[in-house]
Design a protein around this motif. Structure first.
Motif, PDB file in Angstrom:
ATOM      1  N   ILE A  19      -2.855 -80.591 -51.502  1.00  0.00           N
ATOM      2  CA  ILE A  19      -2.180 -79.454 -50.870  1.00  0.00           C
ATOM      3  C   ILE A  19      -0.740 -79.349 -51.350  1.00  0.00           C
ATOM      4  O   ILE A  19      -0.264 -78.265 -51.710  1.00  0.00           O
ATOM      5  CB  ILE A  19      -2.241 -79.579 -49.339  1.00  0.00           C
ATOM      6  CG1 ILE A  19      -3.691 -79.377 -48.867  1.00  0.00           C
ATOM      7  CG2 ILE A  19      -1.334 -78.560 -48.673  1.00  0.00           C
ATOM      8  CD1 ILE A  19      -3.918 -79.719 -47.404  1.00  0.00           C
ATOM      9  N   VAL A  20      -0.040 -80.471 -51.384  1.00  0.00           N
ATOM     10  CA  VAL A  20       1.358 -80.446 -51.855  1.00  0.00           C
ATOM     11  C   VAL A  20       1.416 -80.039 -53.328  1.00  0.00           C
ATOM     12  O   VAL A  20       2.234 -79.201 -53.722  1.00  0.00           O
ATOM     13  CB  VAL A  20       2.021 -81.832 -51.649  1.00  0.00           C
ATOM     14  CG1 VAL A  20       3.382 -81.877 -52.333  1.00  0.00           C
ATOM     15  CG2 VAL A  20       2.159 -82.125 -50.163  1.00  0.00           C
ATOM     16  N   GLY A  21       0.539 -80.610 -54.149  1.00  0.00           N
ATOM     17  CA  GLY A  21       0.544 -80.268 -55.574  1.00  0.00           C
ATOM     18  C   GLY A  21       0.185 -78.823 -55.821  1.00  0.00           C
ATOM     19  O   GLY A  21       0.837 -78.137 -56.620  1.00  0.00           O
ATOM     20  N   GLY A  22      -0.852 -78.311 -55.150  1.00  0.00           N
ATOM     21  CA  GLY A  22      -1.248 -76.910 -55.331  1.00  0.00           C
ATOM     22  C   GLY A  22      -0.175 -75.952 -54.870  1.00  0.00           C
ATOM     23  O   GLY A  22       0.114 -74.951 -55.548  1.00  0.00           O
ATOM     24  N   ALA A  23       0.430 -76.222 -53.714  1.00  0.00           N
ATOM     25  CA  ALA A  23       1.487 -75.344 -53.201  1.00  0.00           C
ATOM     26  C   ALA A  23       2.692 -75.314 -54.140  1.00  0.00           C
ATOM     27  O   ALA A  23       3.288 -74.258 -54.381  1.00  0.00           O
ATOM     28  CB  ALA A  23       1.907 -75.797 -51.808  1.00  0.00           C
TER      29      ALA A  23
ATOM     30  N   GLY B 125      -2.920 -73.702 -59.327  1.00  0.00           N
ATOM     31  CA  GLY B 125      -2.422 -73.875 -57.963  1.00  0.00           C
ATOM     32  C   GLY B 125      -3.276 -73.140 -56.943  1.00  0.00           C
ATOM     33  O   GLY B 125      -3.614 -73.683 -55.883  1.00  0.00           O
ATOM     34  N   ILE B 126      -3.646 -71.903 -57.261  1.00  0.00           N
ATOM     35  CA  ILE B 126      -4.500 -71.120 -56.356  1.00  0.00           C
ATOM     36  C   ILE B 126      -5.876 -71.769 -56.210  1.00  0.00           C
ATOM     37  O   ILE B 126      -6.440 -71.834 -55.112  1.00  0.00           O
ATOM     38  CB  ILE B 126      -4.628 -69.671 -56.869  1.00  0.00           C
ATOM     39  CG1 ILE B 126      -3.267 -68.961 -56.774  1.00  0.00           C
ATOM     40  CG2 ILE B 126      -5.687 -68.901 -56.081  1.00  0.00           C
ATOM     41  CD1 ILE B 126      -3.235 -67.603 -57.433  1.00  0.00           C
TER      42      ILE B 126
ATOM     43  N   VAL C 224       1.958 -73.054 -57.154  1.00  0.00           N
ATOM     44  CA  VAL C 224       2.004 -71.624 -56.817  1.00  0.00           C
ATOM     45  C   VAL C 224       3.453 -71.169 -56.640  1.00  0.00           C
ATOM     46  O   VAL C 224       3.857 -70.142 -57.202  1.00  0.00           O
ATOM     47  CB  VAL C 224       1.195 -71.345 -55.529  1.00  0.00           C
ATOM     48  CG1 VAL C 224       1.416 -69.921 -55.053  1.00  0.00           C
ATOM     49  CG2 VAL C 224      -0.291 -71.588 -55.794  1.00  0.00           C
ATOM     50  N   LEU C 225       4.254 -71.921 -55.891  1.00  0.00           N
ATOM     51  CA  LEU C 225       5.633 -71.523 -55.622  1.00  0.00           C
ATOM     52  C   LEU C 225       6.468 -71.495 -56.897  1.00  0.00           C
ATOM     53  O   LEU C 225       7.307 -70.605 -57.083  1.00  0.00           O
ATOM     54  CB  LEU C 225       6.253 -72.477 -54.598  1.00  0.00           C
ATOM     55  CG  LEU C 225       5.686 -72.391 -53.185  1.00  0.00           C
ATOM     56  CD1 LEU C 225       6.292 -73.464 -52.299  1.00  0.00           C
ATOM     57  CD2 LEU C 225       5.931 -71.012 -52.589  1.00  0.00           C
TER      58      LEU C 225
ATOM     59  N   PRO D 175      -1.723 -81.302 -61.012  1.00  0.00           N
ATOM     60  CA  PRO D 175      -0.510 -80.694 -60.431  1.00  0.00           C
ATOM     61  C   PRO D 175       0.737 -81.545 -60.613  1.00  0.00           C
ATOM     62  O   PRO D 175       1.858 -81.023 -60.649  1.00  0.00           O
ATOM     63  CB  PRO D 175      -0.869 -80.559 -58.940  1.00  0.00           C
ATOM     64  CG  PRO D 175      -2.342 -80.634 -58.882  1.00  0.00           C
ATOM     65  CD  PRO D 175      -2.762 -81.518 -60.009  1.00  0.00           C
ATOM     66  N   LEU D 176       0.547 -82.867 -60.728  1.00  0.00           N
ATOM     67  CA  LEU D 176       1.679 -83.776 -60.910  1.00  0.00           C
ATOM     68  C   LEU D 176       2.049 -83.922 -62.384  1.00  0.00           C
ATOM     69  O   LEU D 176       3.232 -83.974 -62.738  1.00  0.00           O
ATOM     70  CB  LEU D 176       1.339 -85.139 -60.309  1.00  0.00           C
ATOM     71  CG  LEU D 176       0.932 -85.130 -58.829  1.00  0.00           C
ATOM     72  CD1 LEU D 176       0.472 -86.523 -58.388  1.00  0.00           C
ATOM     73  CD2 LEU D 176       2.070 -84.642 -57.960  1.00  0.00           C
TER      74      LEU D 176
END
Length: 246
Positions: free
Chosen positions: A234-238, A105-106, A241-242, A35-36
């Motif tokens: 959680i921060v990376g996945g959210a 992300g999901i 998605v956003l 995610p990063l």
């Protein structure tokens, strides 16, 4: 390389963090880093880049604990994993990157919710689960290198000894890495400009993280480590998605 100093420095920190997690747990490098990484480089570069480091880390941990690997469970999972990886590679090459990032992300948020909210009971399961979980893990391994948690869901409910579990997961990740290396090479993903040099530059960061994780394995409170990992996920996945749902 076609990256600025700031980008290289951030990539190095991400890789160091990801492989510290790997050294602590035996898996989780890709699901922590991806995610990063995709904030800085394209997904189709990030996935083969992480593979180079997974192979190095898996080789070191696998050789260290190879005598306690459960070969029967490996033989159950590997054929189904390869089927899933073939499906995942096709999607990685053909699907739009925005859709893939949204899926990542999901997946991360679903994994966090499953682990933190549902708190499933850890109990023995049938070896028949090797097929659906092996295929699913193979798909996400080829797409994002994030099949480790799925394999762990299966193996943690088949193996009671933590040392055997850690060694078996590490060996499975190494086997999947060799298979992905062949698949990614045939698909031309390692022909990308700057990728070989970037991998060579960041490899020491991965090895340093692996050493740090192993050093901290018996010295840090496990609860604190887990809390920090969940926060990153959680921060990376959210954010994935956003960014990609708009």
């Amino acid at each position: 390389m076609a990256f600025g100093f700031d980008t290289i420095a951030l990539l190095a920190l991400i890789i160091l963090l990801a492989y510290t997690v790997f050294g602590l747990t035996g898996f989780g490098s890709a699901i922590t880093a991806m995610p990063l990484l995709v904030l800085l480089i394209p997904l189709r570069m990030a996935v083969p880049l992480m593979l180079v480091f997974d192979l190095a880390a898996g080789l070191l941990l696998g050789l260290k604990n190879r005598r306690v690997v459960d070969r029967k469970e490996l033989l159950r999972l590997v054929p189904f994993m390869l089927v899933g990886m073939s499906i995942g590679l096709f999607a990685l090459v053909k699907a739009p990157e925005r859709l893939l990032l949204l899926t990542l992300g999901i997946f991360i948020l679903a994994y966090c919710a499953w682990s933190l909210l549902l708190r499933p009971e850890v109990r023995q399961i049938s070896s028949r689960w090797s097929m659906p979980l092996g295929i699913t893990g193979g798909v996400f391994t080829a797409l994002f290198g994030t099949g480790g948690p799925i394999y762990t869901i299966y193996l943690a409910r088949r193996l009671d000894d933590k040392l055997v579990l850690r060694a078996t997961i590490s060996s499975l990740i190494f086997i999947s890495g060799l298979s992905r290396l062949a698949m990614f090479s045939s698909a031309g993903l390692y022909g990308q400009e700057s990728l070989p040099m970037l991998a060579a530059f960041l490899l020491p960061c991965a090895l340093a993280g692996l050493y740090l994780g192993n050093y901290l394995h018996s010295r840090l409170p496990a609860a604190r480590v887990v809390q920090a990992i969940w926060a990153v996920l959680i921060v990376g996945g959210a954010s994935l998605v956003l960014r990609n749902i708009r």
